[in-house]
Design a protein around this motif. Structure first.
Motif: not given
Ligand SMILES: Nc1ncnc2c1ncn2[C@@H]1O[C@H](COP(=O)(O)OP(=O)(O)O)[C@@H](O)[C@H]1O
Ligand SMILES: [Mg+2]
Lengths: 820, 239
Positions: A43-64
């Motif tokens: 279960t921990r893996d599953v949630f980590n997997y999807y979180t990591d997938m969402y983050v991918a390789n991005a370090d920062y984002w610029v929003l408004s």
């Protein structure tokens, strides 16, 4: 050395049935423990997997804090040599154009335009088709619901159409409803090329946000961008892998460990019973060994090796079985959590842990018998032909201590739970004695004389029989408590949602609401009030330990909607007004790890800031993983100026017509309409699903405990071989002997069930009264679980008794008479 | 009354077949007191157990009161036992958790409800074996002699056609043994109770009407009180 192992093997298999039952108990115990550990890890893996997938390789984002901002704002990023990858995203709320008849709210879809579908900043697990940057990408659930395949055309109302170029697995970026019912209150999400969406919308120079990856940690760039963007409405945030806003499953892990612990307790106890009995039986053998010069240690060692042998075999079978069970359990669990997701079973580490536990716990539970075996006195044992009967003093002491422990009920502390359980275990001989007296007429009626004899013979080994019933009782009571928590949770949540939702209906738009919009809504029939709601998101912050997290910060004001509940609300609103301060929801507060009065560091649109935490409050928003701030300060100091949400107070009857009307009136920017009922429904349905799981566990634990019952009854039978032989000689039929054992099993099972339900009710009562639980749970009888406990407890005990009775009826009269 | 003909019993021990009884023929009249004597391992207990329906013969017939024990089903034999037979064992075999009274009542309980009449029988038996005042005492707390007296009362509670006793005095000292034998003789004389007793003890055998000398799975000699040479044969046998 080989020799001693061989002797041990002979010893443990000497009594085939008992060996089998004990081994079976270890196997089941180990496999349940394994299954729970596997479930926990996976279960921990599953949630980590999807979180990591969402983050991918991005370090920062610029929003408004607006719907979109001009692309030229990100020129400093585009020009920076350290930036290795960028992904530009434009979002647009729209509607599917479908052949079938569906309402606007059901058809609403968020179109996400990305500059490159193959970007390393995106993870899209393709099932079918390819990421060609030409067509629409649908998550599998949506493709299935719409009946679309790769190459089919998807049409968006008023925008355009495109071919499906790929179908992908579930990802958070494209999280979508999987049926039309849930589509009513949530949008679909699909992915298209950025250019295509710009073409459709005419927003050629605008983006919603951009993500980028840098060489190194990018701190300098981050800080300089923070400076540059200050006051512009555009801001930069680090990308943080934190999904706690979207799921609140920490309770699940507690649940796994309770079940694992319970399985260990029950099967450990069965092991104790067997080993203890076998040690008593073999006292003579040990005495002889000692008289031939074996030391206390070597006798203990012999028994120890026997147990290690047993637990090694048990673990070797139990762990693989547990991995398989864990897989079954995960399927059940994830389908219940309504995640349409794939998982990989994480079994290696759990298997290693389970092997360790599986070998150790039987030894742990046998320490006393092992010690006892070593201490066998030569003279006493060889002299005494038969053991003298113990007095009833220890039973009395047992009962008195039990009653004293039960008094902990009046103390509101977590120790109470352990004390109550221990007290109940100690009181079981009394319960068994009382029960056998009370239901003697019933047994007499059912089994005639065999019934009366059963009640009598239980007293021969009152402690062992009472312990067996107790372990069944403990299993039942803990599961009843779990069940009650799960069952009353929806009610608790419902209460909390109603108190802190802030209205009856929440409208979310992709663009900030204008005053004209609000005026228009106020003029609707059935709309009693309209309040703006400001939610700054995502806001990253740091825990006391320096770990980065992200959540939302809501604006609150004394005359605004009530988003949280607290006894001193007025005072808190004042404190928020007077200084740069926040209130944290309970879960956020726990995760943060600080204390009231300390400051929390956040990355705001106006740069990094510290806010004093002035209170912890109850709120249903993101299950408490949020912060609240004064409305004016959120706009001024914090730098978030726009509101995308409105909270409506409406007439109940008008709710659905209002929903339809807002969807058509604000169709060009409305993204979500949710009523308080929708929110309650979606929060509680998952929890209700847990109930099935609880019933399954109840059955499993009772099954495990029943192996203990079978084992105990078998031991009772084997110890009474000469007696049973005599009964047969004097004219007891095989059926009468079987009835006697079955009646014994019924007594043990019934007292286990009754004691278990009583203990369960005490635990539930304690929990409902507890200040610690804050009235989360009200005291209610968990009828369905109780009925299940009675039925399965009695039926499985009868099965256990039936097995033991088969052995009893096979006792050979002549050979049993010859002994002695 | 009891008719045993060509009774054969074999035991399988592993691959080996041992013939313990080799075609025994024996008739016992109603009201007779028969003692079976013989060396250890000669098959006395086996014979008694077959007569008591605790086991089934390999061949041959056992007839009690005109009924063939060897033709009954397991359940029929069990019910026959509790209604028609009484057992006394060397090591008493009382049920330790039950009281004196309950032990005696056991065969009646097994058969159904206790009636007032049956309860009176129990009280009389307790008197007869001299255990007044010990009704409520747990059986395992009694002395050996007392336990065997309970066992005799238990064996007689259903007014059995025949009382079967396997070395009833084997575990007792002389005084207690005499008391038990006295009791058996009393029931034999006063109630014409049929008794078959296996014993090692020449003294005990002396109480019987007829002594069957057993050897190697078969009857070696039969000696009757009436035949006069009772004492001579006995002396012979012992030598
Ligand atoms: N259940 C049995 N299985 C195998 N052999 C048996 C069994 N019962 C008795 N025997 C054998 O039968 C023989 C006669 O035994 P038994 O009737 O008890 O002798 P006795 O009572 O005359 O001393 C002995 O050799 C004994 O070992
Ligand atoms: Mg014998």
């Amino acid at each position: 050395m080989l020799n001693i192992w061989r002797i041990s093997w002979r010893n443990i298999t000497h009594n085939k049935k008992r060996f089998f039952f004990t081994l079976f108990a270890i196997i089941l115990g180990t496999s349940f423990i394994t299954a729970m550990l596997v479930a926990d890890r996976t279960t921990r893996d599953v949630f980590n997997y999807y979180t990591d997938m969402y983050v991918a390789n991005a370090d920062y984002w610029v929003l408004s804090d607006k719907h979109t901002y001009p692309e030229k704002m990100i020129e400093p990023v585009q020009d920076d040599p350290d930036v290795t990858n960028m992904l530009l995203v434009l979002q647009k709320q729209a509607f599917f154009e479908l052949e079938d008849d569906h309402s606007l709210s059901q058809r609403s879809v968020r179109i996400i335009g990305v500059s490159d579908q193959n970007s390393p900043l995106l993870v899209l697990p393709v099932i079918e088709g390819s990421l060609d940057n030409k067509g629409v990408i649908l998550p599998k659930t949506v493709a299935t619901l719409l009946g679309k395949k790769v190459g089919d055309t998807v049409r968006f109302e008023g925008l355009g159409e495109a071919k499906v170029s790929a179908i992908v697995e579930y990802t958070q970026l494209l999280a979508s409803p999987s049926d039309w019912d849930s589509a009513e209150s949530t949008s679909f999400r699909v992915l298209v090329p950025l250019d295509m969406l710009r073409e459709w919308t005419g927003k050629h120079d605008e983006i919603s946000y951009m993500r980028f990856q840098v060489n190194g940690d990018g701190k300098d760039l981050f800080h300089s961008l923070q400076q540059q963007f200050r006051g512009s409405g555009v801001f930069i945030q680090p990308v943080v892998a934190d999904d706690l806003q979207n799921n609140d499953i920490s309770g699940l892990y507690t649940f796994f460990y309770i079940v694992a612990g319970l399985s260990m307790l029950v099967s450990g106890f069965i092991v104790f019973n067997t080993i203890y009995t076998s040690v008593i039986e073999r006292k003579k053998e040990f005495a002889i060994m000692k008289s031939f010069g074996y030391t206390q240690r070597s006798v203990s060692k012999l028994v120890l090796i026997e147990i290690v042998l047993l637990s090694l075999i048990g673990t070797a079978i139990g762990v693989p079985l547990g991995i398989w069970l864990g897989d079954l359990f995960m399927q059940e669990l994830l389908s219940m959590l309504q995640f349409d997701i794939v998982y990989t079973l994480n079994w290696r580490l759990p298997a290693i842990m389970a092997v360790t536990v599986g070998v150790l716990f039987p030894v742990l539970f046998s320490l006393f018998p092992i010690y006892h075996a070593g201490r066998t006195s030569i003279l006493l044992t060889l002299k005494m032909a038969s053991q003298s009967k113990g007095s009833s003093r220890p039973l009395l002491i047992r009962a008195v201590v039990g009653l004293v422990l039960l008094c902990f009920v009046f103390i509101d502390h977590s120790v109470t739970y352990a004390a109550v359980l221990a007290g109940v275990i100690l009181l079981f001989p009394l319960l068994l004695a009382g029960l056998s007296r009370i239901i003697k007429p019933v047994l007499n009626f059912l089994f005639h004389y065999a019934g009366s004899l059963a009640a009598k013979s239980l007293f021969q080994q009152i402690n062992r029989n009472a312990n067996t019933a107790a372990i069944l009782g403990i299993g039942i009571s803990v599961i009843l408590l779990l069940g009650a928590v799960v069952e009353s949770a929806p009610e608790g949540y419902e209460q909390e949602i109603r108190n802190t939702y802030g209205g009856d209906m929440r409208l979310t738009s992709e663009a900030p609401w204008s005053t004209e919009d609000i005026t228009k809504l106020r003029s609707y029939d059935g709309v009693l009030g309209v309040e703006p709601l400001m939610e700054a998101t995502p806001i990253t912050w740091e825990t006391v330990d320096g770990v980065s997290r992200q959540f939302s910060v809501f604006a609150v004001s004394e005359d605004g909607p009530a988003l949280f509940a607290d006894q001193h609300e007025e005072k808190l609103y004042n404190r928020l007004k007077q200084q740069n301060a926040v209130l944290l929801g309970e879960r956020a507060f726990d995760e943060w790890g600080g204390e009231i009065g300390q400051s929390i560091r956040m990355n705001t649109p106006n740069g990094e800031q510290s806010y004093e935490v002035v209170g912890v409050v109850k709120t249903s928003h993101y299950s408490g993983y949020v912060a609240f701030m004064d409305e004016e300060r959120l706009k001024e100091e914090f730098g978030w100026t726009k509101g995308f949400d409105l909270l409506l107070t409406v007439d109940n009857e008008a709710a659905s017509s209002i929903r339809d009307r807002v969807w058509s009136d604000f169709r060009d920017h409305l993204s979500k309409v949710q009523t308080v009922e929708d929110e309650i429904e979606s929060t509680t349905s998952t929890i209700s699903g847990m109930n099935e799981l609880i019933l399954m566990l109840l059955f499993m634990i009772i099954g495990l405990a029943s192996i203990g019952t079978a084992n105990t009854l078998l031991m009772n039978t084997l110890e009474r071989v000469p007696e049973i032989g005599t009964m047969r000689a004097l004219g007891f039929t095989k059926q009468q002997v079987r009835n006697m054992i079955i009646a014994e099993g019924l007594l043990v099972g019934l007292s286990g069930v009754i004691g278990g339900i009583a203990a369960g009710l005490i635990l539930i009562y304690v929990t409902s009264q507890s200040e610690l639980m804050d009235g989360f749970m009200s005291f209610k009888l968990p009828y369905s679980n109780m009925i299940m406990a009675v039925i399965s407890g009695v039926v499985l005990s009868l099965c256990a008794a039936w097995m033991a009775s088969q052995s009893a009826s096979k006792i050979d009269i002549q050979s049993s008479l010859k002994e002695g | 009354m009891i008719k045993v003909s060509n009774l054969t019993k074999e035991f399988l021990q592993g691959q080996e077949r041992t013939r313990v009884l080799k075609g025994v023929d024996l008739n016992i009249k109603k009201g007779e007191f028969v003692a079976i004597m013989g060396p250890s391992g000669s098959g006395k207990s086996t014979l008694l157990q077959l007569m008591g329906g605790l086991d089934v013969p390999t061949a041959g017939d056992i007839q009690i009161d005109g009924k063939y024990l060897n033709k009954m089903s397991e359940k029929e034999r069990t019910i026959f036992r509790r209604q028609k037979l009484g057992f006394v064992f060397q090591n008493y075999q009382l049920l330790p958790t039950l009281t004196v009274e309950e032990n005696i009542a056991f065969p009646l309980h097994a058969d159904g409800k206790l009636t007032k009449e049956k309860n009176r029988v129990i009280q009389e038996l307790i008197q007869a074996v001299g255990l007044e005042g010990l009704h409520r005492k747990r059986a395992n707390l009694l002395s050996g002699g007392q336990q065997q007296r309970v066992a005799i009362a238990r064996a007689l509670v259903n007014s059995p056609t025949v009382l079967l006793a396997d070395e009833p005095t084997g575990n007792l000292d002389r005084a207690n043994a005499e008391e038990i034998l006295r009791l058996l003789t009393v029931f034999h004389r006063e109630n014409r109770q049929t008794i078959v007793m296996v014993t090692h003890d020449i003294f005990a055998a002396g109480f019987a009407d007829r002594i069957i000398l057993f050897r190697d799975g078969g009857i070696d000699q039969v000696v009757s009180r009436e035949e006069g040479d009772y004492a001579k044969y006995l002396a012979n046998f012992m030598a």
